[in-house]
Design a protein around this motif. Sequence first.
Motif, PDB file in Angstrom:
ATOM      1  N   TRP A  35       0.853  -1.187   0.000  1.00 47.18           N
ATOM      2  CA  TRP A  35       0.000   0.000   0.000  1.00 47.18           C
ATOM      3  C   TRP A  35       0.888   1.235   0.000  1.00 47.18           C
ATOM      4  O   TRP A  35       1.511   1.562   1.007  1.00 47.18           O
ATOM      5  CB  TRP A  35      -0.922  -0.001   1.213  1.00 47.18           C
ATOM      6  CG  TRP A  35      -1.999   1.044   1.105  1.00 47.18           C
ATOM      7  CD1 TRP A  35      -2.061   2.242   1.759  1.00 47.18           C
ATOM      8  CD2 TRP A  35      -3.150   0.986   0.279  1.00 47.18           C
ATOM      9  NE1 TRP A  35      -3.170   2.943   1.394  1.00 47.18           N
ATOM     10  CE2 TRP A  35      -3.873   2.191   0.479  1.00 47.18           C
ATOM     11  CE3 TRP A  35      -3.642   0.052  -0.617  1.00 47.18           C
ATOM     12  CZ2 TRP A  35      -5.053   2.470  -0.187  1.00 47.18           C
ATOM     13  CZ3 TRP A  35      -4.824   0.326  -1.273  1.00 47.18           C
ATOM     14  CH2 TRP A  35      -5.525   1.512  -1.057  1.00 47.18           C
ATOM     15  N   GLY A  36       0.955   1.894  -1.154  1.00 42.88           N
ATOM     16  CA  GLY A  36       1.804   3.061  -1.265  1.00 42.88           C
ATOM     17  C   GLY A  36       2.857   2.866  -2.340  1.00 42.88           C
ATOM     18  O   GLY A  36       2.847   1.896  -3.097  1.00 42.88           O
ATOM     19  N   GLN A  37       3.783   3.798  -2.390  1.00 41.61           N
ATOM     20  CA  GLN A  37       4.864   3.734  -3.362  1.00 41.61           C
ATOM     21  C   GLN A  37       6.082   4.441  -2.791  1.00 41.61           C
ATOM     22  O   GLN A  37       6.030   5.057  -1.719  1.00 41.61           O
ATOM     23  CB  GLN A  37       4.435   4.385  -4.677  1.00 41.61           C
ATOM     24  CG  GLN A  37       4.140   5.876  -4.573  1.00 41.61           C
ATOM     25  CD  GLN A  37       3.611   6.464  -5.873  1.00 41.61           C
ATOM     26  OE1 GLN A  37       2.913   5.795  -6.632  1.00 41.61           O
ATOM     27  NE2 GLN A  37       3.942   7.720  -6.126  1.00 41.61           N
ATOM     28  N   ALA A  38       7.196   4.339  -3.505  1.00 39.95           N
ATOM     29  CA  ALA A  38       8.430   4.967  -3.044  1.00 39.95           C
ATOM     30  C   ALA A  38       8.203   6.456  -2.816  1.00 39.95           C
ATOM     31  O   ALA A  38       7.585   7.137  -3.629  1.00 39.95           O
ATOM     32  CB  ALA A  38       9.536   4.761  -4.075  1.00 39.95           C
ATOM     33  N   GLY A  39       8.705   6.947  -1.684  1.00 43.95           N
ATOM     34  CA  GLY A  39       8.585   8.352  -1.358  1.00 43.95           C
ATOM     35  C   GLY A  39       7.389   8.694  -0.500  1.00 43.95           C
ATOM     36  O   GLY A  39       7.294   9.817   0.001  1.00 43.95           O
ATOM     37  N   ASP A  40       6.472   7.759  -0.318  1.00 41.49           N
ATOM     38  CA  ASP A  40       5.319   8.015   0.542  1.00 41.49           C
ATOM     39  C   ASP A  40       5.748   8.072   2.011  1.00 41.49           C
ATOM     40  O   ASP A  40       6.768   7.500   2.410  1.00 41.49           O
ATOM     41  CB  ASP A  40       4.273   6.919   0.376  1.00 41.49           C
ATOM     42  CG  ASP A  40       3.489   7.030  -0.917  1.00 41.49           C
ATOM     43  OD1 ASP A  40       3.648   8.059  -1.614  1.00 41.49           O
ATOM     44  OD2 ASP A  40       2.736   6.100  -1.233  1.00 41.49           O
ATOM     45  N   VAL A  41       4.948   8.754   2.808  1.00 44.95           N
ATOM     46  CA  VAL A  41       5.166   8.852   4.254  1.00 44.95           C
ATOM     47  C   VAL A  41       4.064   8.062   4.952  1.00 44.95           C
ATOM     48  O   VAL A  41       2.871   8.351   4.757  1.00 44.95           O
ATOM     49  CB  VAL A  41       5.124  10.321   4.729  1.00 44.95           C
ATOM     50  CG1 VAL A  41       5.301  10.405   6.236  1.00 44.95           C
ATOM     51  CG2 VAL A  41       6.188  11.143   4.004  1.00 44.95           C
ATOM     52  N   PRO A  42       4.412   7.047   5.754  1.00 46.50           N
ATOM     53  CA  PRO A  42       3.365   6.298   6.457  1.00 46.50           C
ATOM     54  C   PRO A  42       2.733   7.151   7.556  1.00 46.50           C
ATOM     55  O   PRO A  42       3.424   7.790   8.343  1.00 46.50           O
ATOM     56  CB  PRO A  42       4.125   5.104   7.036  1.00 46.50           C
ATOM     57  CG  PRO A  42       5.538   5.584   7.184  1.00 46.50           C
ATOM     58  CD  PRO A  42       5.763   6.548   6.054  1.00 46.50           C
ATOM     59  N   VAL A  43       1.404   7.165   7.596  1.00 45.65           N
ATOM     60  CA  VAL A  43       0.663   7.950   8.590  1.00 45.65           C
ATOM     61  C   VAL A  43      -0.475   7.087   9.140  1.00 45.65           C
ATOM     62  O   VAL A  43      -1.646   7.455   9.085  1.00 45.65           O
ATOM     63  CB  VAL A  43       0.126   9.265   7.994  1.00 45.65           C
ATOM     64  CG1 VAL A  43       1.235  10.291   7.833  1.00 45.65           C
ATOM     65  CG2 VAL A  43      -0.569   9.025   6.652  1.00 45.65           C
ATOM     66  N   ALA A  44      -0.128   5.919   9.660  1.00 49.45           N
ATOM     67  CA  ALA A  44      -1.126   4.970  10.135  1.00 49.45           C
ATOM     68  C   ALA A  44      -1.815   5.488  11.395  1.00 49.45           C
ATOM     69  O   ALA A  44      -1.163   5.809  12.389  1.00 49.45           O
ATOM     70  CB  ALA A  44      -0.462   3.625  10.424  1.00 49.45           C
TER      71      ALA A  44
END
Length: 528
Positions: A35-44
């Motif tokens: 879920w997501g791609q390179a450069g994304d910031v996880p904000v769970a």
Amino acid sequence: MYNVRTMSVRRLALVALVLFMATAGSAFALVAVSWGQAGDVPVARDYDGDGDTDVTVFRPSEGGWYTQGTPPFPQLWGQAGDVPVPGDYDGDGDTDIAVFRNGHWYVRGQPPYPQFWGTSGDVPVPGDYDGDGDTDLAVFRGGEWYVRGQPPFPQLWGQAGDVPVPADYDGDGDTDIAVFRAGHWYVKDQPPYPRIWGRAGDVPVPGHYDADNDADLAVFREGTQFGEWYVQGQPLKLWGAPTDVPVPGDYDGDGHTDITVFSPGSGSWWMVRDPVIAAAGDLCSTATDCAPTAALVDTIDPHRVLVLGDNAYPNGSTSDYASFYHPNWGRFKAKTNPVPGNHEYQTSGAAGYFGYFTGVQPYYSFDLGAWHVVAINSEIAVGAGSAQELWLKADLAANAGKCILAYWHQPRWSSSTTHGSNAAYHQLWLDLYAAGADIVLNGHVHNYERFAKQSPTGAADPEGIREFVVGTGGRASFYAFGTPLARSEVRNTGTHGVLELTLHTSSYDWRFVPVAGKTFTDSGSDSC
């Protein structure tokens, strides 16, 4: 963008480690989510207010928020350079999308915006500092804390270079001001300090890893091959690659923080969860009667399935297993740890049982997470001095200090008018009690009953064993209850279902899950 990707060599090594540990007995859930791609910031966070953490990323290039299972996405809020600061700013129980930009706070759905609090270069540290249920705007500035609405400010705590780690360290319901400095934790108004946990270069990851309401000290360390998690009071856990981003959260809603990492190069999430068991006995006497409970196991998706005997009626023959058990509970065979019942032995030597569960021993044990699990054969000799009883003593002695769950078919204690209690298993209880065992699971009696912790003589004992009778796997007949035994806490007849157990490091949760159309349930938690 959201499909499973080819794993890196390092990630494949991690999976190999997981499989090795599971084979060795230290089973746990390996949950991989792309879920997501390179450069994304996880904000769970918990964006839908259902009590568990949602897999979510913020994409700075577009200001897009992507929450798994919550279309439409992206939800656009923010721009390149913004710092995501999700929190429950309105106190309604779910997390709000928000960004921080040079001292300006933009909370989605909550005008007026921007709300001004802080300056360029501040570190946003939102939290519920006053314990009123909503998230407060707050910033950290080189040892100065500015919490909106809470003068005097600044509140001085820490110094330049510290990592702010606000959390509820004392379990009183509000966020405490705290900093992490090279392995030292300083929590405001909570001496003695510093508390030493970790070292320079570690990433602090406080959380509720033992679900006791206060935040536990924890760090993530870039090991040589794997990410290393050090949680105070718990053994070292290896999880993730050294370059992964730790994103702990309660992803399954059980009240415990789950160890999880995000791979910034691929957008993959990797989670470790405590092992879950599904257990029931007295299962299949037709091709359809145990199908509803098998559907429950599908829904629970446990790590291990414990079948508690009388798995295939009427005689546990090869034909009974092939015709009745296999089309239903047989799909869980790869993760099933069985024991036989009296009906299995209506076929000579329980040949149908041993033929179906190829290689299973008459009695055996294994580790599951932090627990030691013992599978006992109630249909052969179990008395003092028997081969099985001597093996049990030696097995328990070799696993001293662990949480212990034992299971077999016929119960020592039952309030049922049919079968009822059976003193033939008294010696098993003596041995298990002496070893500090925690749980016993049984079937045989076609109803559900939960007992309080008790001694081998049936006396109330806070250090005793809790017994669950779960003879509710599908067999059509049900048994009535007579006068409840003294330690009997919950009883039900007439409801097929499965017992779900979640085994934590020093505690466990239970939940009786009824088949579709039934409403009886039972749940709770206890220490081990």
